[in-house]
Scaffold this motif. Structure first.
Motif, short mmCIF file in Angstrom:
data_model
loop_
_atom_site.label_atom_id
_atom_site.label_comp_id
_atom_site.label_asym_id
_atom_site.label_seq_id
_atom_site.Cartn_x
_atom_site.Cartn_y
_atom_site.Cartn_z
N UNK A 342 51.25 45.54 50.51
CA UNK A 342 52.68 46.43 49.60
C UNK A 342 51.16 47.41 48.75
N UNK A 343 50.69 47.48 47.93
CA UNK A 343 50.09 47.44 47.56
C UNK A 343 49.47 49.36 48.30
N UNK A 344 48.33 49.09 49.53
CA UNK A 344 48.58 50.20 50.78
C UNK A 344 49.86 50.81 50.99
N UNK A 345 50.92 50.52 50.90
CA UNK A 345 51.99 51.58 51.51
C UNK A 345 52.41 51.70 50.12
N UNK A 346 51.89 51.22 48.67
CA UNK A 346 52.05 52.57 47.46
C UNK A 346 51.56 53.86 48.00
N UNK A 347 49.94 52.94 48.27
CA UNK A 347 48.94 55.20 48.44
C UNK A 347 49.03 55.85 49.62
N UNK A 348 50.38 54.98 50.69
CA UNK A 348 50.78 56.10 51.64
C UNK A 348 52.26 56.62 50.54
N UNK A 349 52.85 55.39 50.07
CA UNK A 349 54.30 56.72 49.54
C UNK A 349 53.52 57.74 48.63
N UNK A 350 52.76 57.97 48.32
CA UNK A 350 52.45 58.73 46.88
C UNK A 350 52.91 60.70 46.74
N UNK A 351 52.84 60.51 48.26
CA UNK A 351 53.00 61.99 48.83
C UNK A 351 54.39 62.41 49.23
#
Length: 631
Positions: A342-351
């Motif tokens: 979930x946290x890694x997906x948030x990084x992915x979604x930063x842009x």
């Protein structure tokens, strides 16, 4: 870190910190008043923006004062929202080092932090009100009184002061006395040193950096650490009036572009309240949940879609995590691994637009926000595909269906999906057409979410809508207070010509070793600063410092902006300091220790993707250039 409320509670995105107290502070009527004022100012802002766009576009009758009024309302809403955040102890800060201390020492450090929050709040309130008095009689470009911006800021900061005082007085008498004596002793020693041995006193810049570092590792909320750093410089320098500090804080958020931040955050809360988020996740589960690693694939895809609606990544984490982390437990998956993904997906979604960090970077670095939105799509897609591939390769095929909640009819699921995609399409085509600005698009996105919730799904009650406005005003107040504080610190750095010196240093290094070294250094800086600071603060301080150097070296600004935001995102969710990771763990109710091993694997994968993005610029530039942005 302390616990975070669930998405249905006050604010699911920020963890309380050491400087705050448990629970709420101040008289309850005062907190209700702060909530109401912040929410009403935000609602008034929405009305002003929507009505002004309709009058301009439909009746060809532009309202000249609309921008000035909208900016003033935003400043007021931000500070009253920040006051409510103080009352609920929701300000983000680094508590990793404080948690290592003994209980007695920690209480003293927390008391000192509470006192510093009180002092900074009082200083802002006093000088903001003073600035309002000094500007009485002056007008904005449209002829409105200039003091209308500063008085709401001052009274909002006054509420902050009252709440901070209530938090401080709740400490034990011993801790209060120790805190006051410690702060007075430090100030007195500096005064005596400057009086008796003025030639040996460290520079104001050195004192600022040391003070900022100490309060940051001491757990002071990020916004107050930034503001105190600037104040230490002003106090030590002795030549700058206090109103300059208040003026720079107001200047940091007094911009129509930044109004998109509270509106997009509000869209996220309304999406949660009107049932759109649950329908969207259930639809994804129905479509791909049966495949190998299905629940993890649903999680990544949910973050992609949610990020295309809400501007706040932590709000997206709360909405997705509150549904899928319990589902992971029921399916006997590791909750720690699920939170890590979930946290890694948030990084992915930063842009993924409309990310508020892209809006902030576009504002402070003077880059097209629409161009940044388009530039971030393919890089985010690359990272999403990498996470989905890992989820499929390492995952297992579910043995049975995983219930995400009450069963919904297929028509309801597809209707929710279509409505959600309609909101994403409206945001995307609004930017592509150039019909409206980011702020205006965000305002109509709010209207869309309100109409859908009230008339289509019929799940959005007046009470739920009002709570969404309160939550959005509080969350955006947190973000924009950090933006304002970071602007005051950036002003000090500019006075000391730090941007010029850093630029010369980086240009010299890159001239000797190539642009690749500059890119690697920039990524490293943003990862480290994103870890110790809240993401917005890292971008506000370092975006304007690094972007001119990148342009001077021939790096496309849209490409470099995407790289900076991803670097910041990696730091924000990196253990052991990343505030985003703490927030995800608190939402998933998982100890951070259980997530460290899986999150390092995911972050390693995303770091490799970032290197590919950094050194293959066309991944970021092809799409915006095709749409007419950039070169």
């Amino acid at each position: 870190m302390s616990s975070v409320a669930s998405p249905a509670a006050a604010d699911p995105v920020v963890a309380p910190v050491a400087a705050g107290a448990v629970g709420t502070a101040g008289p309850r009527p005062l907190l209700l008043a702060s909530d109401a004022i912040a929410a009403l100012l935000l609602a008034a802002d929405l009305v002003v923006v929507v009505v002004s766009v309709i009058l301009r576009s439909v009746f060809h009758s532009p309202v000249e004062w609309a921008d000035d009024v909208a900016r003033g309302l935003m400043v007021g809403s931000s500070f009253f929202g920040a006051a409510s955040a103080i009352a609920r102890s929701e300000n983000p800060g680094v508590s990793f080092f404080v948690d290592l201390l003994s209980a007695t020492t920690r209480r003293v450090v927390e008391a000192i932090g509470a006192l510093l929050v009180l002092l900074v709040s009082a200083y802002v309130a006093w000088h903001a009100i003073e600035l309002g008095w000094l500007t009485t009689g002056q007008t904005t470009g449209s002829g409105l009184p200039l003091e209308w911006t500063f008085y709401p800021m001052g009274f909002g900061a006054l509420f902050m002061t009252v709440f901070a005082l209530d938090i401080f007085r709740r400490r034990t008498v011993r801790d209060i006395v120790v805190a006051i004596v410690t702060v007075a002793l430090v100030a007195g020693l500096h005064s005596l040193w400057a009086t008796w041995l003025p030639d040996t006193v460290p520079s104001s810049m050195a004192l600022m950096l040391v003070g900022f570092f100490l309060v940051l590792v001491g757990g002071l909320p990020i916004g107050f650490a930034l503001a105190l750093g600037a104040l230490i410089f002003i106090w030590a320098e002795g030549t700058l009036p206090g109103v300059i500090f208040a003026q720079q804080m107001a200047r940091g958020i007094d911009n129509f572009v930044l109004l998109a931040i509270p509106f997009f955050i509000l869209v996220g809360y309304l999406m949660e309240a009107n049932g759109m988020s649950v329908r969207l996740i259930a639809l994804l589960q129905k479509l791909v949940g049966h495949m190998r690693g299905g629940l993890n694939v649903v999680m990544v895809m949910s973050m992609v879609l949610f990020s295309g609606i809400s501007g706040s990544k932590m709000a997206d984490v709360a909405a997705v995590g509150s549904v899928l982390i319990p589902a992971a437990r029921r399916s006997k998956q590791s909750a720690g691994s699920a939170v890590a993904l979930l946290a890694a997906s948030a990084v992915m979604a930063e842009t993924i637009p409309p990310c508020i960090n892209l809006i902030i970077l576009g504002f402070v670095a003077n880059i097209s926000i629409g161009g940044l939105f388009i530039a971030g799509l393919l890089p985010a897609g690359l990272m999403a595909l990498a996470l989905i591939a890992v989820s499929i390769v390492l995952g297992k095929r579910p043995e049975g269906g995983v219930a995400l909640g009450p069963e919904m009819a297929a028509s309801s699921l597809w209707g929710g999906g279509i409505v959600s995609l309609g909101l994403i399409a409206m945001i995307f085509f609004g930017f592509k057409s150039g019909f409206a600005t980011a702020t205006e698009i965000s305002a109509f996105a709010v209207v869309y979410a309100l109409v859908v919730g009230a008339l289509v799904f019929r799940e959005l009650s007046f009470k739920a809508a009002a709570q969404s406005f309160v939550h959005a005003a509080t969350r955006s107040g947190l973000v924009l207070f950090i933006v304002a504080a970071a602007q005051s610190l950036a002003f000090v750095l500019t006075l000391q010509q730090v941007p010029h010196a850093l630029g010369d240093l980086l240009v010299g290094l890159s001239g000797s070793h190539g642009t690749w070294l500059f890119m690697l250094l920039s990524i490293a800086i943003l990862i480290v600063m994103g870890s110790v600071l809240e993401g917005a603060a890292a971008l506000i301080i370092f975006g304007p410092l690094l972007m001119p150097v990148a342009i001077q070296l021939g790096v496309d600004p849209l490409h470099f902006g995407v790289v900076l935001v991803f670097g910041m995102g990696l730091g924000l969710f990196a253990p052991p300091l990343g505030l985003g990771l703490y927030g995800a763990c608190l939402i998933g109710k998982v100890p951070i220790e259980e997530t460290i091993r899986p999150i390092m694997g995911y972050l390693g994968l995303l770091f490799l993707c970032l290197l590919v993005i950094a050194f293959v610029p066309s991944i970021s530039t092809w799409l915006p250039h095709a749409f007419g942005y950039g070169k």
